[in-house]
Design a protein around this motif. Structure first.
Motif, PDB file in Angstrom:
ATOM      1  N   ILE A   1     -10.324  -0.082   5.664  1.00  0.00           N
ATOM      2  CA  ILE A   1     -10.266  -1.393   6.327  1.00  0.00           C
ATOM      3  C   ILE A   1      -9.482  -2.363   5.456  1.00  0.00           C
ATOM      4  O   ILE A   1      -8.670  -3.158   5.941  1.00  0.00           O
ATOM      5  N   GLY A   2      -9.743  -2.290   4.163  1.00  0.00           N
ATOM      6  CA  GLY A   2      -9.015  -3.120   3.219  1.00  0.00           C
ATOM      7  C   GLY A   2      -7.718  -2.468   2.783  1.00  0.00           C
ATOM      8  O   GLY A   2      -7.458  -1.295   3.063  1.00  0.00           O
ATOM      9  N   PRO A   3      -6.855  -3.195   2.081  1.00  0.00           N
ATOM     10  CA  PRO A   3      -5.548  -2.673   1.683  1.00  0.00           C
ATOM     11  C   PRO A   3      -5.634  -1.653   0.549  1.00  0.00           C
ATOM     12  O   PRO A   3      -6.669  -1.502  -0.103  1.00  0.00           O
ATOM     13  N   ASN A   4      -4.538  -0.971   0.343  1.00  0.00           N
ATOM     14  CA  ASN A   4      -4.389  -0.016  -0.752  1.00  0.00           C
ATOM     15  C   ASN A   4      -4.318  -0.782  -2.068  1.00  0.00           C
ATOM     16  O   ASN A   4      -3.530  -1.722  -2.222  1.00  0.00           O
ATOM     17  N   LEU A   5      -5.153  -0.393  -3.045  1.00  0.00           N
ATOM     18  CA  LEU A   5      -5.200  -1.086  -4.332  1.00  0.00           C
ATOM     19  C   LEU A   5      -4.458  -0.335  -5.431  1.00  0.00           C
ATOM     20  O   LEU A   5      -4.473  -0.779  -6.581  1.00  0.00           O
ATOM     21  N   THR A   6      -3.780   0.765  -5.058  1.00  0.00           N
ATOM     22  CA  THR A   6      -3.119   1.567  -6.083  1.00  0.00           C
ATOM     23  C   THR A   6      -1.613   1.346  -6.133  1.00  0.00           C
ATOM     24  O   THR A   6      -0.967   1.788  -7.088  1.00  0.00           O
ATOM     25  N   ASP A   7      -1.069   0.653  -5.107  1.00  0.00           N
ATOM     26  CA  ASP A   7       0.380   0.433  -5.107  1.00  0.00           C
ATOM     27  C   ASP A   7       0.704  -0.920  -5.734  1.00  0.00           C
ATOM     28  O   ASP A   7      -0.173  -1.623  -6.249  1.00  0.00           O
ATOM     29  N   GLU A   8       1.959  -1.313  -5.647  1.00  0.00           N
ATOM     30  CA  GLU A   8       2.423  -2.554  -6.285  1.00  0.00           C
ATOM     31  C   GLU A   8       2.455  -3.729  -5.318  1.00  0.00           C
ATOM     32  O   GLU A   8       2.928  -4.808  -5.684  1.00  0.00           O
TER      33      GLU A   8
END
Length: 297
Positions: free
Chosen positions: A212-219
């Motif tokens: 549901i939330g965004p990806n936290l591993t990208d930039e």
């Protein structure tokens, strides 16, 4: 015999209770603290009630004995004075009903007559006090140009803000978006991971890949990357109506700092199923790099 027994019990009770209270005052550090020593208060209240009750019984017994003796001797006592009526009369300076003819006014309205009684003192003194207050108010705010309520409020707010800023500048355990630093210690990151898995993994997945939330591993970041922005997002929540809730009422600032640091540590990792990038690409500033190096060193 019964009278002597009651007196003996009363004297023993008073002596025992008195010495017990005296001993408690010498032994306990805070004997009058009700939450720490409720028995002291119970003993003290009981002691006072018994003494007062005993004295009231003595007074009633003496009064009753005197009445019986007067009745036996045929003495008729004077009726007691009504002190309440006397006090009210002295306050109001009013006339008795039988003397009201002295203060009847001359005018007559269809048989209705008016008395010229004095105003109650409490009314007159309140009126005089309002006049004094009006004079003081006029001089204070109109002649001497004193601060209005709005000005006083603004000054109080300014003083409160100054005190808050002083506290923020001197407090050693206060964590805000301005003074937060990136934590790299394994203990802090493990705590951050635990809190993240408990509260954040349902929307971001345990590996930070995003659901549901965004990806936290990208930039890419919707509200900005870096430790300060991530902490601020945790503190105040995401976008209105569709973003993450604020965690300031759920998590302690120290835990939010550890979660934010753990989220930053997810950068560059490869989740099992990574969500497409959202937001704008975040470039790490030189200040953040310097702060990170200082923490590591």
């Amino acid at each position: 015999m019964k009278k002597y027994f009651q007196s003996t019990v009363y004297i023993l009770f008073v002596l025992v209770t008195f010495f017990a209270l005296a001993k408690s005052f010498m032994v306990y550090k805070n004997p009058l603290n009700f939450y720490e020593n409720p028995l002291v208060w119970l003993a003290l209240i009981g002691f006072v009630l018994v003494v007062v009750a005993k004295e009231m019984v003595n007074v009633l017994a003496t009064t009753k004995a005197k009445e019986l003796q007067n009745e036996k001797d045929g003495v008729v006592p004077e009726p007691p004075k009504d002190w309440i009526k006397l006090l009210l009369k002295s306050w109001t300076d009013s006339k008795d009903i039988e003397n009201e003819q002295e203060i009847i006014l001359d005018h007559n309205y269809d048989g209705i007559k008016e008395l010229d009684n004095s105003l109650p003192p409490w009314w007159k003194y309140m009126f005089y006090a309002s006049i004094v207050f009006a004079i003081v108010y006029l001089i204070r705010f109109e002649v001497l140009d004193g601060d209005s309520q709005i000005v006083e409020y603004d000054k109080a707010v300014a003083e409160a803000k100054a005190a808050l800023n002083t506290y923020k500048a001197t407090a050693t355990d206060l964590i805000t978006a301005d003074n937060i630093i990136l934590l790299t210690d394994a203990t802090d990151l493990n705590r951050g991971r635990a809190v993240f898995n408990l509260n954040c993994a349902s929307c971001h997945l345990s590996d930070g890949g995003g659901s549901i939330g965004p990806n936290l591993t990208d930039e890419y970041w919707i509200l900005g990357g870096g430790i300060k922005n991530v902490f601020n997002t945790l503190l105040n929540g995401g976008r209105d109506g569709k973003g993450m809730i604020s965690w300031k009422n759920t998590l302690k600032p120290a835990d939010m700092a550890k979660v934010a640091s753990y989220v930053i540590s997810l950068q560059g990792t490869t989740p099992a199923v990574g969500k497409d990038p959202q937001g704008e690409k975040w470039e790490t500033t030189a200040v953040e790099t310097t702060e990170t190096k200082e923490v590591i060193e």
